[in-house]
Write a protein that holds these residues in place. Sequence first.
Motif, short mmCIF file in Angstrom:
data_model
loop_
_atom_site.label_atom_id
_atom_site.label_comp_id
_atom_site.label_asym_id
_atom_site.label_seq_id
_atom_site.Cartn_x
_atom_site.Cartn_y
_atom_site.Cartn_z
N GLU A 18 0.83 -1.21 0.00
CA GLU A 18 0.00 0.00 0.00
C GLU A 18 0.87 1.26 0.00
O GLU A 18 0.57 2.23 -0.70
CB GLU A 18 -0.93 -0.01 1.22
N ALA A 19 1.95 1.23 0.78
CA ALA A 19 2.85 2.38 0.82
C ALA A 19 3.51 2.59 -0.55
O ALA A 19 3.62 3.72 -1.05
CB ALA A 19 3.92 2.19 1.90
N LEU A 20 3.93 1.48 -1.15
CA LEU A 20 4.53 1.55 -2.48
C LEU A 20 3.54 2.07 -3.51
O LEU A 20 3.87 2.91 -4.35
CB LEU A 20 5.07 0.18 -2.88
N GLN A 21 2.31 1.59 -3.43
CA GLN A 21 1.27 2.03 -4.35
C GLN A 21 1.00 3.53 -4.18
O GLN A 21 0.81 4.24 -5.16
CB GLN A 21 -0.01 1.22 -4.13
N ALA A 22 1.00 4.01 -2.94
CA ALA A 22 0.78 5.44 -2.69
C ALA A 22 1.92 6.28 -3.30
O ALA A 22 1.68 7.34 -3.88
CB ALA A 22 0.68 5.70 -1.19
N ARG A 23 3.15 5.79 -3.17
CA ARG A 23 4.29 6.52 -3.75
C ARG A 23 4.20 6.54 -5.27
O ARG A 23 4.47 7.56 -5.92
CB ARG A 23 5.60 5.90 -3.29
N VAL A 24 3.83 5.43 -5.87
CA VAL A 24 3.68 5.36 -7.33
C VAL A 24 2.57 6.32 -7.77
O VAL A 24 2.71 7.04 -8.77
CB VAL A 24 3.40 3.91 -7.79
N GLN A 25 1.47 6.33 -7.05
CA GLN A 25 0.36 7.22 -7.38
C GLN A 25 0.80 8.68 -7.30
O GLN A 25 0.43 9.49 -8.14
CB GLN A 25 -0.83 6.96 -6.45
N LEU A 30 2.43 13.71 -10.49
CA LEU A 30 3.42 14.71 -10.89
C LEU A 30 3.73 14.69 -12.38
O LEU A 30 4.25 15.67 -12.92
CB LEU A 30 4.72 14.50 -10.11
N ARG A 31 3.43 13.60 -13.07
CA ARG A 31 3.79 13.45 -14.48
C ARG A 31 3.32 14.62 -15.35
O ARG A 31 4.11 15.16 -16.13
CB ARG A 31 3.26 12.12 -15.02
N PRO A 32 2.06 15.08 -15.27
CA PRO A 32 1.64 16.21 -16.11
C PRO A 32 2.43 17.49 -15.80
O PRO A 32 2.76 18.26 -16.71
CB PRO A 32 0.16 16.41 -15.78
N PHE A 33 2.75 17.70 -14.52
CA PHE A 33 3.51 18.89 -14.17
C PHE A 33 4.92 18.82 -14.73
O PHE A 33 5.48 19.82 -15.19
CB PHE A 33 3.57 19.06 -12.64
N ILE A 34 5.50 17.64 -14.71
CA ILE A 34 6.84 17.47 -15.25
C ILE A 34 6.84 17.73 -16.75
O ILE A 34 7.72 18.41 -17.28
CB ILE A 34 7.39 16.07 -14.92
N ALA A 35 5.85 17.24 -17.45
CA ALA A 35 5.75 17.47 -18.89
C ALA A 35 5.58 18.96 -19.19
O ALA A 35 6.21 19.50 -20.11
CB ALA A 35 4.58 16.68 -19.48
N GLU A 36 4.77 19.63 -18.39
CA GLU A 36 4.56 21.07 -18.58
C GLU A 36 5.86 21.84 -18.30
O GLU A 36 6.23 22.74 -19.06
CB GLU A 36 3.47 21.57 -17.63
#
Length: 103
Positions: A18-25, A30-36
């Motif tokens: 669950e902790a790993l899944q939360a970090r992945v989420q 952040l992916r759209p912000f990184i692309a921007e």
Amino acid sequence: EKSVASASALRTLVTQGEALQARVQGKRTLRPFIAEMYSEGEALERKLADSSTVVQLVVENVRRLDLAQANTRKALERAEGIVGLKATVDGVASAIVEEDWEK
């Protein structure tokens, strides 16, 4: 006892999952912000390249103007020298005509 240990290990794995899944989420968020930010960085890079080109042209023009100013200064000094020489020649010619050797 084995089942208790297995259940405990399973709970630990589930918690870690669950902790790993939360970090992945969080990273997916952040992916759209990184692309921007990447797009903005590229745009900024293009603007800086354009600005650099303009600055280089300005520097080149300033150098040309400095050279033209120096040449103009030299020409003016030369013209002043010629005018002074002409005045001297006119004075000598006048003294010769008037036979005034004191001029």
